[in-house]
Design a protein around this motif. Sequence first.
Motif, PDB file in Angstrom:
ATOM      1  N   ARG A 186       0.840  -1.208   0.000  1.00 15.71           N
ATOM      2  CA  ARG A 186       0.000   0.000   0.000  1.00 15.71           C
ATOM      3  C   ARG A 186       0.867   1.248   0.000  1.00 15.71           C
ATOM      4  O   ARG A 186       0.621   2.213  -0.724  1.00 15.71           O
ATOM      5  N   LEU A 187       1.899   1.181   0.839  1.00 18.05           N
ATOM      6  CA  LEU A 187       2.835   2.292   0.958  1.00 18.05           C
ATOM      7  C   LEU A 187       3.495   2.595  -0.387  1.00 18.05           C
ATOM      8  O   LEU A 187       3.525   3.734  -0.849  1.00 18.05           O
ATOM      9  N   ALA A 188       3.991   1.550  -1.022  1.00 16.32           N
ATOM     10  CA  ALA A 188       4.688   1.717  -2.303  1.00 16.32           C
ATOM     11  C   ALA A 188       3.745   2.315  -3.335  1.00 16.32           C
ATOM     12  O   ALA A 188       4.113   3.222  -4.080  1.00 16.32           O
ATOM     13  N   HIS A 189       2.510   1.808  -3.361  1.00 11.84           N
ATOM     14  CA  HIS A 189       1.581   2.318  -4.364  1.00 11.84           C
ATOM     15  C   HIS A 189       1.190   3.757  -4.107  1.00 11.84           C
ATOM     16  O   HIS A 189       1.068   4.548  -5.022  1.00 11.84           O
ATOM     17  N   ALA A 190       1.008   4.082  -2.826  1.00 14.53           N
ATOM     18  CA  ALA A 190       0.604   5.447  -2.497  1.00 14.53           C
ATOM     19  C   ALA A 190       1.725   6.430  -2.828  1.00 14.53           C
ATOM     20  O   ALA A 190       1.483   7.513  -3.345  1.00 14.53           O
ATOM     21  N   LEU A 191       2.974   6.054  -2.526  1.00 10.26           N
ATOM     22  CA  LEU A 191       4.061   7.017  -2.638  1.00 10.26           C
ATOM     23  C   LEU A 191       4.772   6.976  -3.980  1.00 10.26           C
ATOM     24  O   LEU A 191       5.375   7.952  -4.386  1.00 10.26           O
ATOM     25  N   TRP A 192       4.723   5.822  -4.646  1.00 13.76           N
ATOM     26  CA  TRP A 192       5.504   5.692  -5.863  1.00 13.76           C
ATOM     27  C   TRP A 192       4.648   5.552  -7.108  1.00 13.76           C
ATOM     28  O   TRP A 192       5.152   5.287  -8.181  1.00 13.76           O
ATOM     29  N   GLN A 193       3.344   5.686  -6.917  1.00 19.11           N
ATOM     30  CA  GLN A 193       2.458   5.699  -8.074  1.00 19.11           C
ATOM     31  C   GLN A 193       2.888   6.885  -8.938  1.00 19.11           C
ATOM     32  O   GLN A 193       2.945   8.012  -8.439  1.00 19.11           O
ATOM     33  N   VAL A 194       3.191   6.631 -10.180  1.00 17.58           N
ATOM     34  CA  VAL A 194       3.598   7.726 -11.054  1.00 17.58           C
ATOM     35  C   VAL A 194       2.347   8.530 -11.421  1.00 17.58           C
ATOM     36  O   VAL A 194       1.342   7.944 -11.810  1.00 17.58           O
ATOM     37  N   PRO A 195       2.404   9.860 -11.267  1.00 15.12           N
ATOM     38  CA  PRO A 195       1.202  10.679 -11.510  1.00 15.12           C
ATOM     39  C   PRO A 195       0.658  10.480 -12.923  1.00 15.12           C
ATOM     40  O   PRO A 195       1.418  10.271 -13.869  1.00 15.12           O
ATOM     41  N   GLU A 196      -0.645  10.578 -13.049  1.00 14.44           N
ATOM     42  CA  GLU A 196      -1.316  10.321 -14.323  1.00 14.44           C
ATOM     43  C   GLU A 196      -0.753  11.170 -15.474  1.00 14.44           C
ATOM     44  O   GLU A 196      -0.561  10.651 -16.569  1.00 14.44           O
ATOM     45  N   PRO A 197      -0.470  12.459 -15.285  1.00 13.58           N
ATOM     46  CA  PRO A 197       0.082  13.230 -16.420  1.00 13.58           C
ATOM     47  C   PRO A 197       1.406  12.651 -16.933  1.00 13.58           C
ATOM     48  O   PRO A 197       1.683  12.682 -18.140  1.00 13.58           O
ATOM     49  N   VAL A 198       2.208  12.096 -16.018  1.00 10.43           N
ATOM     50  CA  VAL A 198       3.476  11.483 -16.438  1.00 10.43           C
ATOM     51  C   VAL A 198       3.191  10.193 -17.201  1.00 10.43           C
ATOM     52  O   VAL A 198       3.783   9.911 -18.245  1.00 10.43           O
ATOM     53  N   ARG A 199       2.239   9.418 -16.690  1.00 12.10           N
ATOM     54  CA  ARG A 199       1.783   8.202 -17.380  1.00 12.10           C
ATOM     55  C   ARG A 199       1.335   8.530 -18.805  1.00 12.10           C
ATOM     56  O   ARG A 199       1.612   7.787 -19.736  1.00 12.10           O
ATOM     57  N   ALA A 200       0.616   9.639 -18.938  1.00 10.10           N
ATOM     58  CA  ALA A 200       0.086  10.028 -20.256  1.00 10.10           C
ATOM     59  C   ALA A 200       1.240  10.293 -21.221  1.00 10.10           C
ATOM     60  O   ALA A 200       1.200   9.878 -22.384  1.00 10.10           O
ATOM     61  N   VAL A 201       2.283  10.965 -20.739  1.00 11.91           N
ATOM     62  CA  VAL A 201       3.464  11.222 -21.575  1.00 11.91           C
ATOM     63  C   VAL A 201       4.095   9.888 -21.978  1.00 11.91           C
ATOM     64  O   VAL A 201       4.497   9.688 -23.131  1.00 11.91           O
ATOM     65  N   MET A 202       4.173   8.966 -21.034  1.00 13.65           N
ATOM     66  CA  MET A 202       4.768   7.661 -21.331  1.00 13.65           C
ATOM     67  C   MET A 202       3.945   6.908 -22.378  1.00 13.65           C
ATOM     68  O   MET A 202       4.496   6.279 -23.284  1.00 13.65           O
ATOM     69  N   ARG A 203       2.622   6.985 -22.246  1.00 14.72           N
ATOM     70  CA  ARG A 203       1.758   6.305 -23.231  1.00 14.72           C
ATOM     71  C   ARG A 203       1.930   6.918 -24.618  1.00 14.72           C
ATOM     72  O   ARG A 203       2.046   6.200 -25.607  1.00 14.72           O
TER      73      ARG A 203
END
Lengths: 264, 264
Positions: free
Chosen positions: B77-94
């Motif tokens: 839970r900790l890893a997902h909460a803190l290291w989830q890459v923000p959606e705008p960054v995900r969008a750039v990656m996609r």
Amino acid sequence: MGADTDGGVRSVVRALDLLDLYDERDQRYSTRELVELTGLAKTTVLRLVATLEQRGLLWTGSDGRVGAGPGLLRWARLAHALWQVPEPVRAVMRDLTVQTSETVNLYVRVDAVRVCVAQEEGPLRLRHIVNPGDEMVLWGGAASKVLLQGAPDSVLERVAAASPQGPRHADRLRAEVAQARERGFAVSHGEREHGVSGVAAPVHRPEGGTAPVAALAVGGPTARFTDAAVRGFAAAVVEAARRVTEIGFDPGAPAAAAASRGDR
Amino acid sequence: MGADTDGGVRSVVRALDLLDLYDERDQRYSTRELVELTGLAKTTVLRLVATLEQRGLLWTGSDGRVGAGPGLLRWARLAHALWQVPEPVRAVMRDLTVQTSETVNLYVRVDAVRVCVAQEEGPLRLRHIVNPGDEMVLWGGAASKVLLQGAPDSVLERVAAASPQGPRHADRLRAEVAQARERGFAVSHGEREHGVSGVAAPVHRPEGGTAPVAALAVGGPTARFTDAAVRGFAAAVVEAARRVTEIGFDPGAPAAAAASRGDR
């Protein structure tokens, strides 16, 4: 006791205590704060942080403060792969939320605490929220009386010692555990948290044995856990726990993993 | 060196090494196997297992073998909460996977290794698969030459020492890191794994600085990384990394968490 006399276990405990300071609220601590929070010497904190940072479990951010690190992502994959509750068990839990309109949790005992391994949320707005991975006390709550069945008495005594009543809580706890075993389920009202009630039943290992492997529980506001409601909840939880036992819940080796192992 | 002279760090390292024996393949080890795999004395293994089991990080299954425990769920839970890459960054990656038809990864450096923090899969069947949380070497691969920019020379030397070429690899690595900095991107063909190529560019901290905070990389089969293709990939990766820098990627404090903090 020196680190040399306990085989270094104390340092491992300290390192894990340090990691336990972090939760999803995204704390970052300065060294000084870590010293205050842990009560350890600054040199010890610096050494532990350096070691944990080297393994990616901690991470010094751009502000120089220490937060949780990306190495946790690996453990996240591990936890999900090994502790994902199999879909058939999930389905039983979902059925139980429909039958009871309350939130359903599956707990296992880890030494003197219980850990939530899965949750299915009930349909109502006022819900008993516990997150997978959350540690909870064993000195109160319906699930505790189920999970302490078959636990060594030394564990029960430590559990009691951690309760607000202290060590003298052990006798009462023993009696409640025995009663829960006899009835096949346990009920609690406001023991752990005022206004929260629960009903729990044991899930047994596929091969049987006296100690349940998990407790299946419904939890919600005490106002909704009237005597009449509890009778219905108890019957539903016992039946659902029996179905989970039948499906086979063997933590650390979920059905999915076992099945894919067979495919190889 | 005794546990008393290193402040117990050795024990922490041993405990983490022991946990590192586990991955998603759901291994469970007997004590004897743990002794063999770690090279530690049986008493040490028993002590470490008992400590880690008490914290729920290990778990003795119904077959008496030791597996990963439910305490990892909390860290998940900790890893997902803190290291989830923000959606705008995900969008750039996609976007980058669409432009290049290759798989896109975001890496950070953790001491002398790199860790994948996010991946967006490319559309083709033959893909460069890396999972979030995976640790990879820094002695080869395009992302490594980006991530070593600004790293202490002592780290680079340890990275080189871990390479198949040994310590003498340091000079070449230094030259490649310098070249990558000058060009603004790095290219690799089959360095880490035969038949795998990559192109990577630096993501900088919001406040700048010489050391990149992350490397954005496209990776795929060398056959698809022709000179002409690499020119196009490099332009696309550099532009995407610039956009991620602009959005702001500050690991351990993702944009989402920072934003919700502001709301409170």
